[in-house]
Design a protein around this motif. Structure first.
Motif, PDB file in Angstrom:
ATOM      1  N   ALA C 147       5.805  -3.542  -3.710  1.00  0.00           N
ATOM      2  CA  ALA C 147       4.936  -3.572  -2.532  1.00  0.00           C
ATOM      3  C   ALA C 147       3.987  -2.381  -2.478  1.00  0.00           C
ATOM      4  N   ALA C 148       4.329  -1.284  -3.155  1.00  0.00           N
ATOM      5  CA  ALA C 148       3.414  -0.133  -3.225  1.00  0.00           C
ATOM      6  C   ALA C 148       2.113  -0.508  -3.924  1.00  0.00           C
ATOM      7  N   PHE C 149       2.155  -1.580  -4.722  1.00  0.00           N
ATOM      8  CA  PHE C 149       0.962  -2.082  -5.407  1.00  0.00           C
ATOM      9  C   PHE C 149       0.449  -3.372  -4.750  1.00  0.00           C
ATOM     10  N   GLY C 150       1.022  -3.719  -3.618  1.00  0.00           N
ATOM     11  CA  GLY C 150       0.534  -4.877  -2.879  1.00  0.00           C
ATOM     12  C   GLY C 150       1.086  -6.210  -3.339  1.00  0.00           C
TER      13      GLY C 150
END
Lengths: 293, 293, 293
Positions: C147-150
């Motif tokens: 999720a840190a990269f979407g």
């Protein structure tokens, strides 16, 4: 324990259960010497107990405990599997211990297991079918060891364990056939909590009376909604029961059972460390040195 | 706390919520004196808050906390149940707090509950509807006590609890109507973690900003996939809401509520130990000595 | 480790796996320097390993460990996502790592992960697909940080995590993209247990041999019944895989990946503290002071 006179209904007498009534709470002590194996007498008594208490609104809460400090319910008597099923059929027509236990989970009665000593195989499945369970930190030991004999738990164990502790811990518990102490059982979600043995009686008794003071309508609706989410469907319980029965008819199950019997399976002293015994049944072990280490 | 000016959208004003914006994080402090009961004003404010923040991409994360150190949300104001439902209907047309909370769980916004003080009944259901929740080890107290009045939790509590902690612990929590401290709530899975009170503000603030820095697309897809597995269907939330409402119309619920009111129900001081109060409402207790021990 | 001669089947040779056979247990050491990224060579080897061991009844249990004390499987090589999928397709025709891992979960083989070092992204998904997992308390680090990269985890991470730890903890783990140590991973149910590093080898080895001594019929039926309840449906694994792939094609994913590469993403030293790195990728942070504190 004295056998109570239930108002207008006559006393409750059982061969393998000692019962004591306090208000709407019935304390039920399992007493099937020499080691609380689940055999036809205990199954018959559980069927009667359920029928009598469900039919009488004077009872709201059942607390199950054991008269034997070392064994709560040790496991099924493997020599009486068919008779057990026939005895269980008296409750709903369903010839399986799994369906008997599922009936208990669906009951309007609130059931609490107060666990001291060993609770393995169908013993574990019995406490898993109860609504709430607390165990003595010092003495309770848990095992769901059927896979050591090549079979699945026959009365809903797999269904409950995987829903309570997730896939990996349920697989570990069943595939390892190991003993688990009360603290680890709590961490895995097998039981609600592990408590010091000397506080267990008071804690469970107080909780049982507290719940019994609340309206029966609340008990019923809460159980109904929780069961709709978390209780395994009847067909899954039946399927596990069939797979278990099928497995017990295999040559491998028979051989392992005979090997276990030679080492004292179904005797008090040998089963104090059942986990070690079942780990040793395979004479053709490829790495004897390792597991004896 | 100051009321922030949201760029181009005007300030956010609420009767029962103090809000403070830091970047994409909105800190929302619940302030409904004297004890943060959930009544129509708080419901109206929650509806507005959700509508305004969902419509404005400047907001990514909401952190809920309480202005009252003893009460996060104490529970529903039992004298305003109908009005609450009408106020909730403004959000989706669904007249139930459970559907309002389910909307929050489905929202693109990430919600974090920072819990200090008591959170019982619908308060517990509110934090269960948040995405993530941390509690102060020293002060947070949890209760889902509706069964003491003969009813089921009305806004999704049973749905969440059984999925988080399994059948037996969920039944214990609801049937006992007991208070649970933060450590036990963590062990049962009711909250993510219990943390020392003096670290909570920093921990939650840092986490909120960290999440807010990640792409909104990731938030959305993660929530969507998780909700598809773990969030109760709308029809189950509605069913629980209906069963709750039905239950509140029973004579037994009314009697218990009146008995509770006489003992200080819905007052700050008496609810400091609500678990004891609700355990004492049945004057016809069969075992008064035991539960007074 | 020596490469074993499997009776009548020829030796097992792999580019990225060192294998050692002891009876029915195969110890598989992942060795893909410099940091055990999941790239096409490792995927090809896993496909071969699964095919060869499933086809040979001499194998009952696979134990996965790492040759690198700092990295078990670090995560997917983001420059080889397409190639990985093509390599995975060799197993079932399904071009996704998630389906490869699901195949492992469904296998008759019992798989145990013995975790030391970092296990993030698809590494976490790999151990989640194993049947049982134990980790070194001192060294194991867990992260599901997509999720840190979407994007969503691409190979079943969301499916497993939410079933194991519930909605709120699964959301926290994925949305925070944080590192979790072994003790917290145990409390959240990510792993079976955290154990002292110096006992891990003996504990896992003994367990593997113990399980291998039990009848294969029991392994099969237990896994089948557990998977029927707890394993995500194939369509959900495929859907997550598609959503992940879609996400990786977004401009935002590409920008974040490039920013990460500049900070040492996919290098040993920089990934020792990957959680901090991914928390810092957004140059437009609205609250730089706070997250640098």
């Amino acid at each position: 324990m004295t056998t109570p006179e239930v108002s207008g209904k006559g006393p409750l007498f059982f061969e393998t259960l000692n019962v004591r009534q306090e208000g709407a709470v019935l304390f039920v002590e399992i007493s099937a010497p020499p080691m609380n194996l689940l055999g036809p007498a205990l199954v018959r008594d559980l069927v009667s107990l359920i029928q009598l208490t469900e039919a009488n609104d004077a009872y709201q809460v059942l607390v199950f405990k054991s008269a034997d400090p070392d064994y709560f319910i040790s496991h099924v008597d493997v020599t009486r599997i068919r008779e057990n099923r026939d005895a269980a059929a008296k409750l709903n027509g369903d010839a399986s211990i799994g369906q008997l236990l599922r009936h208990l989970s669906l009951s309007r009665l609130i059931t609490i297991a107060q666990i001291e000593g060993r609770v393995r195989g169908v013993g574990s499945e019995f406490i898993l079918a109860c609504d709430i369970r607390f165990a003595a930190r010092e003495s309770a030991i848990f095992g769901q060891f059927e896979a050591a004999f090549g079979v699945i738990p026959g009365a809903g164990g797999a269904q409950h364990l995987v829903r309570l502790m997730g896939r990996a811990r349920a697989l570990e518990v069943m595939l390892s056939a190991e003993d688990y102490d009360a603290d680890l059982a709590e961490r895995y979600g097998w039981i609600n909590r592990a408590l010091p043995a000397n506080t267990l009686d008071h804690f469970v008794g107080s909780l049982a009376h507290r719940i019994a003071r609340f309206p029966a309508a609340g008990h019923a609706v809460v159980k109904q909604r929780v069961n709709a989410i978390a209780l395994a469907p009847a067909e899954d319980i039946r399927r596990d029961s069939d797979l278990f029965l099928e497995g017990t008819q295999s040559a491998e199950f028979q051989e392992r059972t005979q090997a276990a019997m030679k080492r004292g399976f179904q005797t008090r002293s040998a089963e104090m460390n059942l986990a070690r015994m079942v780990g040793d049944l395979d004479k053709h072990s490829t790495n004897q040195a390792d597991h004896d280490a």
